[in-house]
Write a protein that holds these residues in place. Structure first.
Motif, PDB file in Angstrom:
ATOM      1  N   ALA A  60     -15.864  17.518  11.035  1.00 37.90           N
ATOM      2  CA  ALA A  60     -16.392  17.956   9.743  1.00 37.90           C
ATOM      3  C   ALA A  60     -16.104  16.930   8.661  1.00 37.90           C
ATOM      4  O   ALA A  60     -16.915  16.736   7.744  1.00 37.90           O
ATOM      5  CB  ALA A  60     -15.805  19.316   9.364  1.00 37.90           C
ATOM      6  N   SER A 282     -19.762  25.971   9.003  1.00 41.45           N
ATOM      7  CA  SER A 282     -19.276  25.330  10.223  1.00 41.45           C
ATOM      8  C   SER A 282     -18.341  26.277  10.958  1.00 41.45           C
ATOM      9  O   SER A 282     -17.767  25.918  11.992  1.00 41.45           O
ATOM     10  CB  SER A 282     -18.536  24.028   9.891  1.00 41.45           C
ATOM     11  OG  SER A 282     -17.402  24.301   9.080  1.00 41.45           O
ATOM     12  N   ARG A 291     -18.579  27.043  19.662  1.00 41.30           N
ATOM     13  CA  ARG A 291     -19.572  25.998  19.366  1.00 41.30           C
ATOM     14  C   ARG A 291     -20.561  25.852  20.521  1.00 41.30           C
ATOM     15  O   ARG A 291     -21.759  25.661  20.305  1.00 41.30           O
ATOM     16  CB  ARG A 291     -18.859  24.677  19.092  1.00 41.30           C
ATOM     17  CG  ARG A 291     -19.796  23.566  18.625  1.00 41.30           C
ATOM     18  CD  ARG A 291     -19.029  22.288  18.390  1.00 41.30           C
ATOM     19  NE  ARG A 291     -19.914  21.200  18.029  1.00 41.30           N
ATOM     20  CZ  ARG A 291     -19.658  19.920  18.250  1.00 41.30           C
ATOM     21  NH1 ARG A 291     -18.531  19.562  18.829  1.00 41.30           N
ATOM     22  NH2 ARG A 291     -20.519  18.992  17.895  1.00 41.30           N
ATOM     23  N   MET A 306     -23.953  21.568  12.539  1.00 42.70           N
ATOM     24  CA  MET A 306     -23.881  22.398  11.331  1.00 42.70           C
ATOM     25  C   MET A 306     -24.907  23.507  11.423  1.00 42.70           C
ATOM     26  O   MET A 306     -25.967  23.335  12.026  1.00 42.70           O
ATOM     27  CB  MET A 306     -24.144  21.561  10.074  1.00 42.70           C
ATOM     28  CG  MET A 306     -23.902  22.288   8.758  1.00 42.70           C
ATOM     29  SD  MET A 306     -22.189  22.836   8.554  1.00 42.70           S
ATOM     30  CE  MET A 306     -21.343  21.253   8.409  1.00 42.70           C
TER      31      MET A 306
END
Length: 337
Positions: A60, A282, A291, A306
């Motif tokens: 990030a 996120s 994820r 994202m």
């Protein structure tokens, strides 16, 4: 417009525009160094602002710095300058994320007009944590945003109904895990600004930008208040069918993260220019198992970097930024690479 000279005032203005970019928790994890003899701006990761608990690989952080790099490119085009960008130019210094050689634009590159047109959106783009209207994003706008991402080497995929529901479930899962994770709570507490600190903050997310609390607990965004009460904060019903788009890259390296950041900011500026409000999350991407589930197993390709929420609604308040004097160093010494 007339071409500006590469003086201190111009470089300072370029960096001020660059730092208007979004970053995780508005940590602003960047610093710049201008080598005046070489007419080169260097972008560095500021690891003192890294989040080792919730962003252990600095993914990030790189995305935020990539967004700042794209703003710099837009501001340079607006100023009549061309940019020669090198990502990760020194393998011996991984904190040096990019070098940008600036020259007056004798002949404008092919994308100069497109970049220059995005410049007004830099000041207007704000993250909105407010409800959006139950109103569709036109297909031509979606196509245009996907094309903007592709120009930076990324893919923007609008989630269908079932995929949207799946991502919302991942957000709720991430919220629940964080409520039980003291380490995650530490990062959140470090970067939220409440009470008197909110009015004087130069970074982080102040309480006036939290937005209302979702009445039914259904929101695509992180609740920065968590379970802490915030005086005067009301509740609101958020859209039942949010428009979510997933930004992906073909790889998952620091260079890919920098590309993702540039693509993200290009999409956000174009969306702002089209009259859309935007927000980011996120949250379901901060844990590896969640994820992996965020990708559309049918049409998704690459690694999701994202999740964007777009729609028609209030643009949200501007969040604070650090003074340029804190993030910019100007020197005459040419750096040897």
């Amino acid at each position: 417009m007339s071409v500006r000279q590469l003086d201190t005032r111009t470089v300072t203005a370029l960096v001020a525009d660059a730092t208007a970019a979004p970053s995780m928790h508005n940590a602003q994890p960047w610093r710049f160094r201008y080598l005046s003899d070489a007419h080169t701006l260097e972008l560095y990761a500021d690891l003192s602002r890294a989040m080792h608990r919730t962003d252990p690989g600095d993914r990030a952080l790189h995305i935020g710095c990539g967004a700042a790099l794209f703003n710099l490119r837009v501001a340079a085009a607006h100023a009549g300058l061309t940019c020669a960008v090198r990502l990760l130019p020194d393998p011996a210094d991984p904190q040096l994320l990019a070098s940008v050689h600036l020259t007056p634009a004798a002949t404008a590159p092919d994308d100069t007009d497109d970049l220059r047109a995005l410049y007004p959106a830099i000041a207007r783009r704000h993250t909105s944590r407010h409800p959006f209207e139950e109103r569709d994003v036109p297909e031509d706008v979606r196509a245009a945003l996907a094309a903007e991402a592709a120009r930076e080497g990324a893919e923007l995929l609008f989630a269908g109904t079932w995929h949207t529901e799946a991502v919302l479930e991942l957000v709720r899962d991430a919220e629940s895990r964080d409520a039980l994770d003291a380490a995650a709570a530490e990062d959140l507490a470090r970067w939220t600004r409440r009470g008197p600190d909110a009015g004087t903050a130069v970074d982080g997310v102040p309480e006036y930008a939290f937005g209302p609390r979702p009445r039914d607990g259904r929101s695509a965004m992180r609740d920065f208040a968590g379970r802490r009460p915030v005086a005067g904060r009301g509740g609101a019903a958020f859209e039942r069918h949010p428009h979510l788009a997933l930004l992906s890259t073909h790889g998952d390296t620091p260079a890919d993260w920098l590309l993702a950041g540039q693509a993200l900011e290009r999409v956000l500026l174009r969306a702002t220019d089209a009259g859309l409000a935007t927000s980011l999350t996120s949250h379901p991407l901060e844990r590896g198992d969640l994820r992996m589930l965020a990708r559309d197993p049918v049409s998704g390709r690459g690694d999701v970097q994202m999740v964007l929420r777009l729609g028609h609604g209030p643009s949200g308040p501007a969040t604070p930024r650090r003074p340029v004097t804190e993030v910019l160093e100007i020197t005459q010494r040419v750096r040897e690479v």
